[in-house]
Motif scaffolding. Sequence first.
Motif, PDB file in Angstrom:
ATOM      1  N   ALA A  11       0.827  -1.209   0.000  1.00  0.00           N
ATOM      2  CA  ALA A  11       0.000   0.000   0.000  1.00  0.00           C
ATOM      3  C   ALA A  11       0.860   1.257   0.000  1.00  0.00           C
ATOM      4  N   ARG A  12       0.331   2.287  -0.629  1.00  0.00           N
ATOM      5  CA  ARG A  12       0.954   3.611  -0.532  1.00  0.00           C
ATOM      6  C   ARG A  12       0.857   4.076   0.926  1.00  0.00           C
ATOM      7  N   LEU A  81      -1.790   1.638  -4.336  1.00  0.00           N
ATOM      8  CA  LEU A  81      -0.613   0.771  -4.308  1.00  0.00           C
ATOM      9  C   LEU A  81       0.691   1.482  -4.659  1.00  0.00           C
ATOM     10  N   MET A  82       1.760   0.935  -4.102  1.00  0.00           N
ATOM     11  CA  MET A  82       3.110   1.304  -4.502  1.00  0.00           C
ATOM     12  C   MET A  82       3.472   0.368  -5.647  1.00  0.00           C
ATOM     13  N   GLY A  83       3.501   0.856  -6.847  1.00  0.00           N
ATOM     14  CA  GLY A  83       3.843   0.015  -7.988  1.00  0.00           C
ATOM     15  C   GLY A  83       2.704  -0.892  -8.406  1.00  0.00           C
ATOM     16  N   VAL A  84       3.079  -1.911  -9.138  1.00  0.00           N
ATOM     17  CA  VAL A  84       2.118  -2.868  -9.704  1.00  0.00           C
ATOM     18  C   VAL A  84       2.049  -4.104  -8.801  1.00  0.00           C
ATOM     19  N   PRO A  85       0.836  -4.613  -8.515  1.00  0.00           N
ATOM     20  CA  PRO A  85       0.755  -5.816  -7.685  1.00  0.00           C
ATOM     21  C   PRO A  85       1.304  -7.029  -8.429  1.00  0.00           C
ATOM     22  N   SER A  86       1.797  -7.976  -7.661  1.00  0.00           N
ATOM     23  CA  SER A  86       2.207  -9.264  -8.208  1.00  0.00           C
ATOM     24  C   SER A  86       0.991 -10.181  -8.174  1.00  0.00           C
ATOM     25  N   VAL A  87       0.630 -10.728  -9.319  1.00  0.00           N
ATOM     26  CA  VAL A  87      -0.496 -11.651  -9.389  1.00  0.00           C
ATOM     27  C   VAL A  87       0.005 -12.924 -10.049  1.00  0.00           C
TER      28      VAL A  87
END
Length: 101
Positions: A11-12, A81-87
Amino acid sequence: MSVFRILEATARPGAIGRLSELLVQQEQSVVADAPGIVFAQSLRSGDSVLAVSSWRSVEDMQSYLDQPATNSFYQALPPLLMGVPSVRTFEVIGADGWRPA
């Protein structure tokens, strides 16, 4: 074949509360009612979150992903979010997996 889908994100600053609410809302109002769902859980550690779901089949998971509500959920994530989530998606190895005695 059963599959697990794992979303991991950070999270940001100041956004963990809203991100947590969004994950739980999605889990309870959309994922829980999706055909083929076996298990879903959202987890938090500090500013990091992990959302895990298990599906009877890839097709069931894809049907969930194709829903407008799921698209809206993923569109709401970037500002939190900070950046792109990992999925990541994993196929279950073996017919039934391990179960406690």
